[in-house]
Design a protein around this motif. Structure first.
Motif, PDB file in Angstrom:
ATOM      1  N   ASN A 154      62.611  42.206  61.082  1.00 18.32           N
ATOM      2  CA  ASN A 154      61.507  42.796  60.307  1.00 18.32           C
ATOM      3  C   ASN A 154      61.950  43.434  59.000  1.00 18.32           C
ATOM      4  N   ILE A 155      63.090  44.094  58.995  1.00 23.33           N
ATOM      5  CA  ILE A 155      63.362  44.919  57.798  1.00 23.33           C
ATOM      6  C   ILE A 155      64.679  44.662  57.069  1.00 23.33           C
ATOM      7  N   LEU A 164      59.392  51.955  63.616  1.00 23.75           N
ATOM      8  CA  LEU A 164      58.161  51.516  64.266  1.00 23.75           C
ATOM      9  C   LEU A 164      58.097  50.024  63.976  1.00 23.75           C
ATOM     10  N   LEU A 189      56.885  46.047  65.305  1.00 22.08           N
ATOM     11  CA  LEU A 189      56.140  45.158  66.199  1.00 22.08           C
ATOM     12  C   LEU A 189      56.580  43.716  65.969  1.00 22.08           C
ATOM     13  N   GLN A 208      51.347  42.033  65.280  1.00 29.96           N
ATOM     14  CA  GLN A 208      50.957  42.906  64.165  1.00 29.96           C
ATOM     15  C   GLN A 208      49.495  42.722  63.778  1.00 29.96           C
ATOM     16  N   ARG A 209      48.974  43.740  63.148  1.00 29.21           N
ATOM     17  CA  ARG A 209      47.620  43.723  62.590  1.00 29.21           C
ATOM     18  C   ARG A 209      46.548  43.603  63.653  1.00 29.21           C
ATOM     19  N   ARG A 210      46.860  44.112  64.862  1.00 27.19           N
ATOM     20  CA  ARG A 210      45.868  44.121  65.939  1.00 27.19           C
ATOM     21  C   ARG A 210      45.704  45.528  66.515  1.00 27.19           C
ATOM     22  N   LEU A 266      47.879  47.737  67.359  1.00 28.01           N
ATOM     23  CA  LEU A 266      48.904  48.313  68.244  1.00 28.01           C
ATOM     24  C   LEU A 266      49.792  49.322  67.508  1.00 28.01           C
ATOM     25  N   SER A 290      48.909  51.306  65.096  1.00 22.14           N
ATOM     26  CA  SER A 290      48.139  52.560  65.026  1.00 22.14           C
ATOM     27  C   SER A 290      48.201  53.289  66.363  1.00 22.14           C
ATOM     28  N   ASN A 293      58.305  48.040  50.842  1.00 25.01           N
ATOM     29  CA  ASN A 293      57.618  47.542  52.039  1.00 25.01           C
ATOM     30  C   ASN A 293      56.143  47.945  51.945  1.00 25.01           C
ATOM     31  N   PRO A 302      53.236  46.641  52.885  1.00 23.40           N
ATOM     32  CA  PRO A 302      52.331  46.677  54.038  1.00 23.40           C
ATOM     33  C   PRO A 302      52.497  47.951  54.862  1.00 23.40           C
ATOM     34  N   SER A 303      53.755  48.388  55.030  1.00 23.94           N
ATOM     35  CA  SER A 303      53.925  49.570  55.871  1.00 23.94           C
ATOM     36  C   SER A 303      53.483  50.833  55.131  1.00 23.94           C
ATOM     37  N   CYS A 310      50.945  50.891  53.118  1.00 24.97           N
ATOM     38  CA  CYS A 310      49.483  50.827  53.304  1.00 24.97           C
ATOM     39  C   CYS A 310      49.115  51.321  54.701  1.00 24.97           C
ATOM     40  N   PHE A 311      49.903  50.900  55.672  1.00 24.83           N
ATOM     41  CA  PHE A 311      49.640  51.285  57.065  1.00 24.83           C
ATOM     42  C   PHE A 311      49.708  52.809  57.223  1.00 24.83           C
ATOM     43  N   PHE A 312      50.799  53.420  56.776  1.00 19.66           N
ATOM     44  CA  PHE A 312      50.948  54.870  56.979  1.00 19.66           C
ATOM     45  C   PHE A 312      49.918  55.659  56.166  1.00 19.66           C
ATOM     46  N   CYS A 361      64.624  55.789  59.625  1.00 22.09           N
ATOM     47  CA  CYS A 361      63.363  55.230  60.014  1.00 22.09           C
ATOM     48  C   CYS A 361      63.103  53.907  59.455  1.00 22.09           C
TER      49      CYS A 361
END
Ligand SMILES: CC(C)(COP(=O)(O)OP(=O)(O)OC[C@H]1O[C@@H](n2cnc3c(N)ncnc32)[C@H](O)[C@@H]1OP(=O)(O)O)[C@@H](O)C(=O)NCCC(=O)NCCS
Length: 251
Positions: free
Chosen positions: A82-83, A142, A144, A149-151, A153, A155, A181, A183-184, A186-188, A243
């Motif tokens: 992922n990262i 964190l 997935l 992702q994007r379902r 989980l 959150s 990053n 998307p992340s 935006c997520f946080f 993190c």
């Protein structure tokens, strides 16, 4: 006259320092208590399963030392998948050995989500720790699986971490996220995380941002230790850190 004012100010300062020491001592006790738990998820029965968007997840929580080797290996592998790329694409860089070491240190706690067949879906590596004099839950990772992702989980896992943090009297949930990053970030932000007071100033040109969410029941009454002083000391003992895209932890 002048002398009296100076004395009064001195007294106020001493009192403030005493309160600050007491606050840090209480925080250190809260961190030790949380770290002495066997399963921080045990009292949170409503947060042990998740069902939405066609995804069923069962959650568990334990120290890294209690996890099967294959689960730890999966978590390390998923993190790299992922990262690694965004980390390499900025000045943060990627060091697989360092990441492995960080993810397997005894202080590491894991929140794991599996599907009902036992297939791993995602996880968070987190720690209860003191950070710039504050008792915090530091979210190191964190992650997935791409298909999970994007379902919702992510959150759900983050809300679970918040609950674990706040029911154990941590002052905030804090994490470091790479600026590239998107998307992340935006997520946080969607989950109401905001720039933490310990985030370095803009002119420092760093590839990450420190975000946090405060415990609504623990409003700070005493000012935090001054940021530059702590950071100077921190730089002298600069260690790896964490993190969400590796990280930049500080004690
Ligand atoms: C970042 C991550 C944990 C988010 O978990 P998730 O389950 O995918 O996210 P959710 O479905 O809970 O999303 C919640 C909200 O965040 C925002 N969001 C999530 N992913 C987003 C994306 N790719 N782009 C823009 N907004 C996004 C949206 O507002 C979303 O709400 P919506 O779906 O109703 O629009 C997950 O995608 C992941 O593991 N990514 C790879 C690893 C990583 O970057 N981790 C974070 C740093 S450690």
């Amino acid at each position: 006259m002048g002398r009296k004012i100076v004395n009064k100010k001195g007294k106020e300062k001493r009192l403030a320092r005493k309160e600050e020491r007491q606050r840090i001592a209480a925080g250190t006790i809260a961190v030790a208590r949380a770290n002495a738990l066997t399963d921080p998820l045990a009292p949170l029965t409503a947060f042990r399963s998740y069902q939405r968007c066609g995804l069923i997840a069962l959650l568990s929580c334990s120290r890294v030392t209690q996890l099967p080797t294959e689960t730890v290996e999966w978590a390390i592998d998923l993190t790299e998948r992922n990262i690694r790329k965004p980390s390499e694409q900025c000045s943060w860089g990627w060091d697989g050995d360092k990441k492995r070491e960080e993810m397997t240190e005894e202080a590491a706690w894991y929140l794991i989500a599996k599907d009902p067949e036992g297939k791993n879906l995602g996880f968070s590596h987190f720690r209860f720790d003191m950070d710039y004099g504050d008792e915090v839950l530091y979210c190191y990772e964190l992650q997935l699986e791409p298909w999970a992702q994007r379902r919702g989980l992510g959150s759900f896992l983050l809300h679970t971490l918040e609950l674990i943090a706040f029911t154990n009297q941590m002052r905030k949930v804090i994490l470091t996220v790479l600026l590239n990053n998107k998307p992340s970030i935006c997520f946080f932000k969607a989950l109401r995380y905001s720039t933490d007071e310990t985030n370095p100033d803009e002119e420092e040109k760093i590839p990450y941002e420190i975000l946090s969410k405060h415990n609504p029941k623990m409003n700070r009454t005493v000012p935090a230790p001054s940021k530059p002083a702590v950071r100077a000391a921190d730089l002298l003992t600069a260690s790896s850190h964490q993190c969400c895209q590796g990280g930049h932890h500080h004690h």
